[in-house]
Design a protein around this motif. Structure first.
Motif, mmCIF file in Angstrom:
data_model
loop_
_atom_site.group_PDB
_atom_site.id
_atom_site.type_symbol
_atom_site.label_atom_id
_atom_site.label_comp_id
_atom_site.label_asym_id
_atom_site.label_seq_id
_atom_site.Cartn_x
_atom_site.Cartn_y
_atom_site.Cartn_z
ATOM 1 N N ASP A 184 -7.871 7.167 4.532
ATOM 2 C CA ASP A 184 -7.108 6.632 5.501
ATOM 3 C C ASP A 184 -5.715 5.938 5.056
ATOM 4 O OD1 ASP A 184 -8.877 7.521 6.896
ATOM 5 O OD2 ASP A 184 -9.651 5.780 7.838
ATOM 6 N N LEU A 185 -5.803 5.457 3.711
ATOM 7 C CA LEU A 185 -4.690 5.191 3.313
ATOM 8 C C LEU A 185 -3.353 5.970 3.309
ATOM 9 C CD1 LEU A 185 -4.739 2.142 2.067
ATOM 10 C CD2 LEU A 185 -4.635 3.061 -0.162
ATOM 11 N N ALA A 186 -2.133 5.418 3.544
ATOM 12 C CA ALA A 186 -1.009 6.206 3.511
ATOM 13 C C ALA A 186 -0.505 6.352 2.055
ATOM 14 C CB ALA A 186 0.091 5.600 4.189
ATOM 15 N N LEU A 187 0.229 7.637 1.872
ATOM 16 C CA LEU A 187 0.856 7.742 0.529
ATOM 17 C C LEU A 187 1.586 6.825 0.055
ATOM 18 C CD1 LEU A 187 1.652 11.674 0.512
ATOM 19 C CD2 LEU A 187 -0.336 10.498 -0.638
ATOM 20 N N GLY A 188 1.529 6.445 -1.250
ATOM 21 C CA GLY A 188 2.342 5.447 -1.818
ATOM 22 C C GLY A 188 1.965 3.915 -1.284
ATOM 23 N N GLU A 189 0.856 3.863 -0.788
ATOM 24 C CA GLU A 189 0.315 2.546 -0.222
ATOM 25 C C GLU A 189 -0.427 1.857 -1.478
ATOM 26 O OE1 GLU A 189 -0.969 0.649 4.200
ATOM 27 O OE2 GLU A 189 -1.250 2.835 3.763
ATOM 28 N N ARG A 190 -0.397 0.541 -1.474
ATOM 29 C CA ARG A 190 -1.135 -0.319 -2.387
ATOM 30 C C ARG A 190 -2.362 -0.958 -1.639
ATOM 31 N NH1 ARG A 190 1.574 -4.063 -6.126
ATOM 32 N NH2 ARG A 190 2.137 -3.013 -7.749
#
Ligand SMILES: Nc1nc2c(ncn2[C@@H]2O[C@H](COP(=O)(O)OP(=O)(O)O)[C@@H](O)[C@H]2O)c(=O)[nH]1
Ligand SMILES: [Zn+2]
Lengths: 67, 662, 78
Positions: C10-16
């Motif tokens: 569920d994390l967005a691309l580029g998200e840490r």
């Protein structure tokens, strides 16, 4: 300069390094004639070709005479 | 029970040879950080490898000299955390718990220090003399990473020594630090902030006995209900440890998430803080070309077009047209046609007995056919293929390929990891069949073996087919389409038929690198040498068999028997020979096909049909033997029985379709 | 402890984010991750989601399939 005693290979697949003699050589169980020399990477199982001895000797010779 | 002290489970009790007079130095660390390299530095590499009692985990021991003192150096299996249930982790835990070492040396990768420090904290918790050897400093410097050794050392309370194990720099400093560490007092346990830290301290305070590991570590293990730790407390505490064990149990229950996470989380937080304070990176990672190109190649939108271009240029243009066209042409026409074959023919002219002459220089002669196929047809094609293959290999591309195909392979019951044998199959299917051993489940091994036998052409076959169709891109696309379709459709069916759980895919992606010319040349030559040494005797043997077959008439008989089959594929009768060749060696058959096409016997449809059938048809004898050996008689024979009708059926249908389209 | 945790998928691309949990910490697939050092507390950046999930931890990149990615629960940075 102290020389490392083991030859180090970089696996062509996983790019990790391993010592040639820590590799499980495939030849033992190989059905083909003994001409092959492969080193199986202990990390991923990829079969890496070992450089033929005569090439090593050639390389050393070239190094020595290149200067 | 009365003597329940550390001594009852000292190193001697583990069954390991312990020489108590010597200092024992254990190397601990995550995998691939250079532990073995350091081990060799410290010991001069005369080592004995022993299995830890009751496990299959290997530990190496060696003798070394530190500051004039003889020491024993012990290499442990690599791991990221001491808590965990893998065999290695249990083994190392037991080893440390039993006081197996006097000084612990953690080897860490300077490029990934924050990922390494959580293990450091675990070691410090053990309360044994510990030294942190930060290895690979050369690479770290190249990545623009700087390390504040003094600060890190102060914060951890242990010696921190930067080293380059492969070059040997920093080793003397490390040796001094180890000797000093052995004399000094053990480090104080780290203090963790929140609830977990308090809990650990609370439990630790209730421990009164003497333990080979620090009370913080023991407390952490007790809260995680580690059996070995509980047993030790029962043995050691005066009251059998009832009180403290109850406290630990209560704490285990109060934490909502499994307590192992809480502790790991807390440790990692502390590790991150430590790393933030003492490691700085001037250049952000991921900005260099290798990383960016690597990302582009791993994304389908850019990676698949790039793959197609690489295959087109590498296989079609380079292997097919240059290797299989230009080079074969020259070798065949000039070298063999004008010089070698006439020379041999003259040489054998004096032999009056025709059968003997034909063994060497006849239509299927050892020299005029066997050697010619091997040297003039196979060698340039395979050489070009291996050059292309080694170039891709050395650039670090293959793991990206694994990632790209993972989803498709899942449908076939394989994981992306199975590209290792599949890619090796493009070099030699026999070797690849052996490599299927490295796949995790039996199901995967069977499916991969089957697909290798069915639809993966080996280097020589692939090269010859590229050469065969180098002038007919359309025929080549048909061949490629049919082979890929067979691979996917039959593979998917196979995965349905064979029950079992789907595989899991995970892989580290090493950065892309610029191929080194010397590497590429060495690997290409090594592969060619191996191939040639393997292929030449077999080619000669095949020539002898064929010669014998001719002499006795068996060969004609077999050819005639194959006749109807070959005719049903719409192929001229000469191709029966090719299929017979093909069974000796796939590449021999392909070379035969190549020969026929150059004589102008085959039209485009026939070339395509023959190439498809030969690609799908049964592997060469060597591969079949390997299948027998690796998968057992029943499975191997079943595969043979399945593959034959699939191959000929596909050829039959393809012929019908192509004829009706034309 | 981060307030909300979500699966890596569920994390967005580029998200840490920070790994908080590997469901089935002790069984085989998660053990693979633990073996390569993706432990609770590790900070990662999601780089790619198709055809496999690619994330970076420190200076190393890993690829995992969707099934495994779902089992990695992460919390966004506090
Ligand atoms: N550049 C560089 N490479 C190193 C250094 N130390 C080890 N290596 C390489 O990293 C590889 C992995 O190390 P190895 O000793 O096999 O690691 P282990 O898995 O921890 O035993 C080695 O084969 C070395 O070639 C170092 O200080 N600098
Ligand atoms: Zn490898």
């Amino acid at each position: 300069m102290s020389q490392a005693t083991a030859r180090i290979m970089i696996c062509g697949f996983c790019a990790r390094e391993f010592e040639e003699d820590r590799a499980q050589t495939a030849c033992g169980s190989c059905l083909l004639n003994g001409g092959c020399r492969w080193a199986r990477c202990p990390h991923c199982g990829y079969e890496n070709p070992e450089s033929p001895r005569w090439m090593d000797r050639l390389a050393t010779w070239v190094d020595r005479h290149a200067r | 029970m009365a003597d329940g002290r550390a001594s009852c489970h000292s190193a001697g009790g583990t069954g390991l040879p312990a020489d108590s007079s010597r200092l024992r130095v254990a190397l601990v660390g995550t995998p691939n950080v250079g532990k073995s390299a350091l081990f060799n530095r410290l010991t001069g590499r005369y080592v004995t490898v022993s299995n830890y009692p009751g496990t299959s985990v290997e530990i190496s021991r060696g003798a070394g000299t530190l500051g004039g003192e003889q020491v024993e150096v012990i290499d442990t299996p690599g791991m990221y955390s001491l808590t965990g249930s893998s065999e290695e982790q249990r083994m190392v835990r037991r080893f440390l718990f039993n006081g197996g070492a006097d000084v612990l040396v953690q080897v860490a990768d300077a490029k990934n220090l924050s990922r390494m420090l959580s293990l450091t904290l675990q070691l410090v918790e053990l309360g044994r003399p510990t030294v942190l050897a930060v290895n690979m400093m050369d690479e770290a410097v190249r990545h623009g990473i700087e390390l504040d050794v003094t600060r890190l050392s102060t914060q951890l309370g242990i010696a921190v020594v930067p080293i380059v194990a492969v070059e040997g720099s920093g080793i003397e400093d490390l040796k001094r630090a180890i000797i000093r560490g052995a004399r000094e007092r053990a480090p104080l346990p780290p203090v963790y902030g929140n609830g977990v830290g308090t809990a650990m301290r609370g439990v630790g305070a209730q421990l009164a006995g003497q333990y080979p590991i620090g009370t913080t570590a023991l407390a952490a293990l007790l809260i995680q209900a580690d059996e070995e730790a509980i047993a030790a407390v029962r043995r050691t505490e005066a009251d059998g440890g009832e009180q403290v064990l109850m406290t630990a149990r209560r704490l285990t229950e109060t934490f909502d998430a499994p307590v192992a996470y809480k502790i790991a989380l807390e440790r990692q937080q502390a590790a991150d803080d430590l790393a933030r304070g003492s490691v700085s990176q001037s250049r952000p990672f991921g900005a260099d070309w290798g990383t960016r190109l690597g990302h582009a190649l791993a994304r389908p939108s850019t990676g698949i077009p790039a793959l197609l271009v690489v295959l087109y240029l590498g296989l079609y243009k380079f292997v097919g047209q240059l290797g299989g066209g230009t080079m074969v042409d020259w070798l065949e026409r000039v070298l063999f046609g004008r010089h070698i074959n006439p020379f041999f023919e003259r040489l054998f002219l004096g032999i009056p007995w025709e059968p003997v002459r034909s063994l060497f220089v006849g239509e299927y002669g050892l020299l005029t056919l066997g050697v010619r196929y091997a040297v003039a047809v196979i060698l340039p094609i395979v050489g070009a293929f291996f050059l292309f293959f080694s170039l891709l290999e050395d650039s670090g591309y293959f793991p990206r390929l694994a990632l790209l195909v993972d989803r498709t392979f899942k449908r076939l019951g394989l994981s992306g990891r199975a590209v290792i044998p599949i890619v090796l199959g493009l070099a030699c299917d026999t070797m690849a069949t052996m490599v299927t051993r490295t796949l995790e489940t039996k199901r995967e091994r069977v499916l991969a073996t089957f697909l290798l036998a069915l639809a993966i052409p080996c280097s020589a076959q692939l090269g010859v087919i590229m050469a065969l169709m180098a002038q007919q891109p359309l025929a080549l696309s048909v061949w490629l389409g049919v082979v890929i379709a067979t691979f996917v459709v039959i593979g998917a069916l196979g995965a349905r038929v064979l029950p079992g759980e789907g595989p899991v895919f995970h892989m580290e992606l090493p950065p892309l690198r610029r191929p080194r010319l010397s590497n590429v040349v060495t690997k290409t030559v090594a592969r060619m040498q191996w191939y040639f040494l393997e292929v030449l005797p077999l080619f000669l043997l095949a020539s002898v068999f064929i010669w014998l077959g001719h002499l006795t008439g068996v060969f004609e008989l077999l050819s005639r028997a194959l006749g109807p089959l070959v005719r049903s594929l719409g192929l001229p009768p000469e191709t029966a020979t090719v299929f017979l060749f093909g069974f000796f060696r796939r590449d021999y058959g392909a070379a035969g096909l190549f020969d026929l096409q150059r004589q102008g016997v085959l039209d485009v449809v026939q070339v395509t049909v023959a190439a498809v059938t030969l690609t799908l048809f049964i592997p060469c004898v060597a591969q079949f033997l390997m299948m027998l050996k690796e998968r057992g008689v029943r499975t191997a024979v079943a595969m043979f029985v399945l593959i034959t009708p699939i191959a000929f059926g596909a050829g039959f249908l393809l012929n019908l379709v192509l004829r009706s389209v034309r | 402890m981060p307030a909300e945790t979500l699966p890596l998928t569920d994390l967005a691309l580029g998200e840490r984010a920070c790994v908080t949990e590997l469901s089935g910490f002790y069984d085989a697939p998660a053990a693979h991750l633990v073996a390569v050092g993706v432990l609770p507390g590790t900070e990662l950046t999601l780089l790619q989601r198709y055809p496999a999930f690619v994330f970076r931890v420190g200076n190393t990149e890993f690829a995992v399939d969707e099934g495994l990615a779902r089992r990695i629960r992460v919390g966004k940075r506090r």
